[in-house]
Design a protein around this motif. Structure first.
Motif, short mmCIF file in Angstrom:
data_model
loop_
_atom_site.label_atom_id
_atom_site.label_comp_id
_atom_site.label_asym_id
_atom_site.label_seq_id
_atom_site.Cartn_x
_atom_site.Cartn_y
_atom_site.Cartn_z
N ILE A 233 6.40 -2.55 -9.19
CA ILE A 233 5.06 -2.03 -8.92
C ILE A 233 5.10 -0.52 -8.75
N PHE A 234 6.11 -0.05 -8.00
CA PHE A 234 6.27 1.39 -7.79
C PHE A 234 6.37 2.11 -9.14
N SER A 235 7.23 1.58 -10.02
CA SER A 235 7.47 2.25 -11.30
C SER A 235 6.21 2.25 -12.16
N VAL A 236 5.51 1.12 -12.19
CA VAL A 236 4.31 1.04 -13.02
C VAL A 236 3.25 2.02 -12.52
N PHE B 133 11.30 0.81 1.79
CA PHE B 133 11.48 -0.56 2.26
C PHE B 133 12.26 -0.57 3.57
N ALA B 134 13.32 0.26 3.62
CA ALA B 134 14.14 0.31 4.83
C ALA B 134 13.29 0.76 6.02
N GLY B 135 12.43 1.75 5.77
CA GLY B 135 11.62 2.27 6.87
C GLY B 135 10.48 1.34 7.26
N ARG B 136 9.91 0.66 6.30
CA ARG B 136 8.75 -0.18 6.60
C ARG B 136 9.17 -1.62 6.93
N VAL C 96 0.83 -1.20 0.00
CA VAL C 96 0.00 0.00 0.00
C VAL C 96 0.87 1.25 0.00
N ILE C 97 1.85 1.27 0.89
CA ILE C 97 2.71 2.45 0.99
C ILE C 97 3.51 2.64 -0.30
#
Ligand SMILES: Nc1ncnc2c1ncn2[C@@H]1O[C@H](COP(=O)(O)OP(=O)(O)OP(=O)(O)O)[C@@H](O)[C@H]1O
Ligand SMILES: [Mg+2]
Lengths: 270, 253
Positions: free
Chosen positions: B157-160, B104-107, B53-54
């Motif tokens: 997914i982020f890029s798309v 990713f590092a934060g979550r 989600v994030i």
């Protein structure tokens, strides 16, 4: 060395310091096969540390610790794991794996070490859970258990691989009288029926006396007394007498070493 | 006194060295971990699916901002038509991998560190050791691999989603021709650019996961120790991501 044939654990003249603080200075102990050995001693005397030595988590600075005839300091990782596979340990706080439910916690060592079929594995786990009276709790998560229940699950896990040596660190703390009786009888029964050698660390002098064959009293970095629980209870030696009867006055200090009390209260710089 | 704890440089170097040694130990346990697809899938789900989600929300907004800024910039040169290309290259080569890794590092990274750190603090790792089960194999390796695998998927997914966001601004809001937007993009982006993004995300995945599991595994077994380790995971990961990004970019250009 007299009873090398029957000794499961031999601790000889062990010296050990943690973070520069000496904890053991010349510790000797023998645990004989098929017997229940009680280790008693004031809080902070190093009982848990002794168990860490026996299970090979740390090595002695001097002296030797041998388990099943292997000198723990000389073992490589494979050999150490082979020795550990023959022992089970109950931790002071249970140490259940929090992402697995009760059933899977007990099944964990079996899954890791064997290829048992799912039905055999289930049968094994149900038997052990029945033994500790928690078959009904099989699907609870560790966070849903009380402290005493967690300890009993941990016990079921410790015995599921049928170890030859069982190590209990404070198994009675926080148990209600019924569970305590159950655990006491369980220790005794496994010892008698399966011939398991047991080491029990505990403060519960009276309870231990009912099941222990041998007992050791620890203070000041060494074993100050050993013998049957009866002998210890009847001992006239001041330190032993103080511990067995729970007196504050005596050679065993209740206080951790500290600067002068009055001086500190009055704010005198040290 | 020995060199123990002498200044931030020495302790930083020591930490880097111990992390590198830890990597070798973990890599040795990765093959057995691959042999347990169910556990691995579980960890990919834990680290990947829970960050979805994030990642998607951030991707959308980053894409939209790229669309806005790109349009504004390109408009000054009268070359709005290449907006599709600009958004795509920016996302695939740079922003996609980097921002995904930082998120990713934060979550996921912090979650990994605190999970393993708490297992240490509650004697679970010791209990495994006593049961003759190697926690590196059972606990650390699957989580590390899960992170390495999840990162490229999340980056994709982020890029798309980002491309969609850029299109939203460029085509829907600013009125560029949709056909031009997409065909420009298709013509300008080649496999080399996509590969750059994938390699980066793999490297970031390995770096972030390694730092996260190492910090957790070596955390001091107290509440404060686990908290400190979690903080260190975020700081070390972020710096390493940006550093690696520069190095990898230099290699690819
Ligand atoms: N890592 C360590 N660094 C420094 N000192 C330690 C360390 N671990 C234990 N100690 C010290 O060693 C002593 C023995 O600790 P240990 O946990 O073995 O006691 P214990 O007999 O099990 O006590 P309890 O009955 O309260 O569980 C304590 O005084 C403790 O302060
Ligand atoms: Mg203790």
């Amino acid at each position: 060395m007299a009873d090398a044939a029957t000794a499961v654990i031999e601790v000889r003249d062990v010296h050990y310091a943690a973070s520069g603080r000496p904890i053991f200075a010349g510790l000797d102990m023998v645990v004989r096969r098929g017997r229940i050995t009680a280790i008693m001693g004031p809080s902070g005397s190093g009982k848990t540390t002794l168990l860490r030595l026996v299970t090979g988590q740390v090595n002695a600075d001097r002296g030797s610790v041998s388990v099943f005839g292997h000198d723990m300091a000389t073992l490589d990782r494979e050999q150490l794991y082979a020795v550990r596979r023959r022992m089970g340990m109950l931790f002071q706080n249970g140490a259940l794996l929090t992402d697995l439910d009760v059933f899977e916690n007990v099944a964990f060592p079996v899954r890791e070490h064997t290829d048992l079929s799912e039905s055999l594995l289930a049968r094994l786990v149900w038997m052990k859970l029945q033994a500790v009276g928690l078959r009904g709790a099989a699907r609870l998560m560790p966070t849903e258990l009380s402290g005493g229940m967690a300890r009993r699950v941990a016990l079921a896990r410790a015995i599921v691989m049928d170890p030859q040596l069982l190590i209990y660190d404070e198994p009675f703390v926080g148990l209600d009288p019924i569970s305590m009786g159950v655990v006491l009888r369980l220790i005794k029964r496994m010892n008698d029926a399966l011939g398991i050698t047991s080491i029990v660390v505990s403060h519960d002098v009276q309870e231990l006396a009912t099941i222990a064959d041998d007992s050791y009293l620890m203070a000041g970095g060494r074993m100050t007394a050993s013998g049957s629980p009866r002998q210890l209870a009847d001992s006239s030696e001041p330190a032993v007498h103080q511990f067995m009867t729970g007196g504050e006055e005596g050679p065993v200090l209740f206080h951790y070493p500290a600067p002068d009390y009055v001086g500190q209260l009055l704010g005198t710089p040290e | 006194m020995s060199a123990a704890g002498n200044g931030p440089l020495v302790s930083g170097l020591r930490r880097a060295g111990s992390t590198a040694l830890f990597l070798l130990q973990v890599l040795a346990q990765c093959l057995p971990a691959l042999a347990r697809p169910r556990q691995l899938a579980m960890q990919i789900y834990n680290t990947g699916a829970r960050s979805l989600v994030i990642i998607m929300m951030s991707g959308l907004f980053v894409g939209m901002v790229l669309g806005l800024q790109g349009y504004d910039l390109l408009h000054r040169f009268g070359s709005e038509v290449v907006l599709g290309q600009a958004v795509a290259l920016g996302l695939l080569k740079e922003l996609g991998p980097v921002i995904t890794a930082l998120l990713f590092a934060g979550r996921a990274g912090t979650a990994l560190t605190s999970e393993i750190g708490l297992m240490r603090a509650t004697d679970q790792l010791t209990a495994m050791e006593i049961m003759a089960v190697d926690p590196l194999r059972v606990v650390v390796a699957p989580r590390f691999l899960g992170g390495v695998i999840a990162m490229p998927l999340l980056t994709a997914i982020f890029s798309v989603v980002g491309l969609f966001g850029g299109q939203l601004v460029g085509v829907q809001q600013m009125g560029l021709d949709g056909g031009v937007f997409w065909s420009q993009m298709q013509g300008a982006v080649d496999l080399h650019d996509v590969a750059e993004g994938i390699w980066k995300s793999l490297a970031f995945g390995a770096a972030c996961s390694l730092i996260a599991v190492h910090e957790g595994f070596t955390a001091e077994p107290t509440a404060a120790g686990v908290g400190l380790a979690t903080t260190r995971t975020v700081v070390a990961s972020s710096v390493l991501i940006l550093l690696l990004d520069y190095v990898l970019t230099a290699l690819f250009i």
